[in-house]
Write a protein that holds these residues in place. Structure first.
Motif, PDB file in Angstrom:
ATOM      1  N   TYR A  46      -3.154  10.336  -3.887  1.00  0.00           N
ATOM      2  CA  TYR A  46      -2.457   9.699  -4.992  1.00  0.00           C
ATOM      3  C   TYR A  46      -3.156   9.941  -6.325  1.00  0.00           C
ATOM      4  O   TYR A  46      -4.360  10.144  -6.388  1.00  0.00           O
ATOM      5  CB  TYR A  46      -2.256   8.189  -4.776  1.00  0.00           C
ATOM      6  CG  TYR A  46      -3.481   7.386  -4.405  1.00  0.00           C
ATOM      7  CD1 TYR A  46      -4.341   6.854  -5.370  1.00  0.00           C
ATOM      8  CD2 TYR A  46      -3.758   7.102  -3.067  1.00  0.00           C
ATOM      9  CE1 TYR A  46      -5.440   6.089  -5.022  1.00  0.00           C
ATOM     10  CE2 TYR A  46      -4.859   6.337  -2.697  1.00  0.00           C
ATOM     11  CZ  TYR A  46      -5.691   5.836  -3.682  1.00  0.00           C
ATOM     12  OH  TYR A  46      -6.787   5.069  -3.328  1.00  0.00           O
ATOM     13  N   VAL A  61      -1.240   1.092  -5.068  1.00  0.00           N
ATOM     14  CA  VAL A  61      -0.904   2.095  -4.058  1.00  0.00           C
ATOM     15  C   VAL A  61      -0.525   1.400  -2.752  1.00  0.00           C
ATOM     16  O   VAL A  61       0.479   1.742  -2.110  1.00  0.00           O
ATOM     17  CB  VAL A  61      -2.087   3.058  -3.836  1.00  0.00           C
ATOM     18  CG1 VAL A  61      -1.716   4.114  -2.805  1.00  0.00           C
ATOM     19  CG2 VAL A  61      -2.510   3.716  -5.147  1.00  0.00           C
ATOM     20  N   ASP A  91       3.718   9.942  -7.499  1.00  0.00           N
ATOM     21  CA  ASP A  91       2.261   9.893  -7.603  1.00  0.00           C
ATOM     22  C   ASP A  91       1.580   9.456  -6.302  1.00  0.00           C
ATOM     23  O   ASP A  91       0.381   9.189  -6.287  1.00  0.00           O
ATOM     24  CB  ASP A  91       1.798   9.015  -8.776  1.00  0.00           C
ATOM     25  CG  ASP A  91       2.540   7.704  -8.908  1.00  0.00           C
ATOM     26  OD1 ASP A  91       3.320   7.359  -8.010  1.00  0.00           O
ATOM     27  OD2 ASP A  91       2.326   7.007  -9.932  1.00  0.00           O
ATOM     28  N   ILE A  92       2.348   9.410  -5.207  1.00  0.00           N
ATOM     29  CA  ILE A  92       1.782   9.168  -3.868  1.00  0.00           C
ATOM     30  C   ILE A  92       2.379  10.169  -2.898  1.00  0.00           C
ATOM     31  O   ILE A  92       3.606  10.364  -2.862  1.00  0.00           O
ATOM     32  CB  ILE A  92       2.093   7.750  -3.350  1.00  0.00           C
ATOM     33  CG1 ILE A  92       1.592   6.670  -4.307  1.00  0.00           C
ATOM     34  CG2 ILE A  92       1.484   7.541  -1.959  1.00  0.00           C
ATOM     35  CD1 ILE A  92       1.973   5.255  -3.887  1.00  0.00           C
TER      36      ILE A  92
END
Length: 245
Positions: free
Chosen positions: A10, A27, A86-87
Motif C-alpha cells: 500500500y 489500511v 492505493d492498496i
C-alpha cells in the motif's frame, strides 16, 4: 474455521496508518470493509506491523479467520477488484490455525529513502535532505546499531511495551544515483524507532553532532541531545519473515 494470510502492498500517503482510527482512512479499515462485502463476515484483521500515518508497505502481512469457503485465488481477485487503488493484495493463502501475523513474526525489514535533490514526482516516497551528508559516518552509525540494544531513546513517547530491547540483525546504507537508502532488519521494532535512528544518523552525517555522541546516545541512553525523527513518507515496510508452520 479457516485462517487466511494476506500479503499486502500500500501507498500510505493518504492513510492515518495501518490501524483503524476515528480520524481518517486506515489500511486495516479499507481491507476489513472489502472482506465483509465479499464474504459477509465482520473479521478481525491482524497486521504484522502497525505502520504509522503516511508510512508505506511493499510486504505487509495480515491474517483473519472466517467460516466462508471461498477459494483463496477468487478472494484475491475479488478484493483487488473493489479495494482502492492505493492498496493491492499480492497473495492470499490458507495457513495453520495458530498463525498470527504479528506474534508469529520472527523478523521484519524496513527501508528508508532519502533524496539529495528536491523532486516533485515521487516526493511522497522520499525525505529531501538539503544538507551535505558524510556517507562514511552514515555507514559507521549503521554498524554501531547491529546487535541487541535498548532503543527506547530512538522511539516515540507513548510506546507501550514491556522492554525496549531489539536485536538488529543487519543495517546498511547504500547509494543509488542521487538517492540514499537505509535498510534495517530486526526481530522487532518500536514505534518510531526506524525514523528516530535515521534522523539521528543524518544529524551525525551533516555534522550536528559527532559519532561519539551517537554512540553515547545508543549505548548509554544519553538524552542530552534531542532526537530528530525523519519524516514518515520515506519509510517502507519491505518484508516480514515467519518460521515454517
Amino acid at each position: 474455521m479457516r485462517n487466511i494470510k494476506l500479503l499486502i502492498e500500500y501507498d500510505g500517503t493518504n492513510f492515518v496508518g495501518w490501524q483503524i482510527q476515528p480520524n481518517g482512512r486506515s489500511v486495516q479499515g479499507e481491507i476489513k470493509k472489502a472482506i465483509k462485502e465479499i464474504i459477509n463476515e465482520d473479521v478481525n484483521l491482524i497486521g504484522a506491523s502497525r505502520t504509522d500515518a503516511v508510512v508505506h508497505a511493499r510486504g505487509q502481512v495480515a491474517n483473519f479467520k472466517c467460516e466462508n469457503k471461498i477459494p483463496t485465488e477468487s478472494l484475491k481477485k475479488a478484493l483487488n477488484s473493489i479495494l482502492p487503488d492505493d492498496i493491492v493484495i499480492h497473495a492470499i493463502e490458507e495457513v495453520d490455525p495458530n498463525f498470527h501475523a504479528r506474534y508469529s513474526a520472527v523478523e521484519k525489514t524496513y527501508r528508508y529513502f532519502i533524496t539529495k535533490n528536491k523532486i516533485a514526482i515521487g516526493r511522497n516516497y522520499f525525505w529531501f535532505v538539503k544538507y551535505e551528508l558524510d556517507f562514511e559516518n552514515l555507514k559507521k552509525c549503521a554498524e554501531l546499531i547491529i546487535g541487541k540494544h535498548d532503543f527506547e531513546i530512538f522511539s516515540k513517547k507513548g510506546t507501550n511495551v514491556k522492554d525496549y530491547i531489539c536485536e538488529v540483525r543487519s543495517a546498511e546504507w547504500k547509494i543509488e544515483d542521487d538517492k540514499l537508502i537505509f535498510e534495517i532488519t530486526a526481530n522487532r521494532f518500536l514505534y518510531g524507532m526506524v525514523r528516530g535512528l535515521v534522523g539521528a544518523m543524518v544529524d551525525v552525517a551533516r555534522g550536528r553532532f559527532d559519532i561519539d555522541v551517537f554512540k553515547k546516545i545508543l549505548l548509554e541512553k544519553c538524552n542530552d541531545f534531542e532526537i530528530m525523527h525523519a519524516p514518515a513518507s520515506g519509510l517502507v515496510l519491505e518484508s516480514v519473515k515467519y518460521p515454517n508452520f
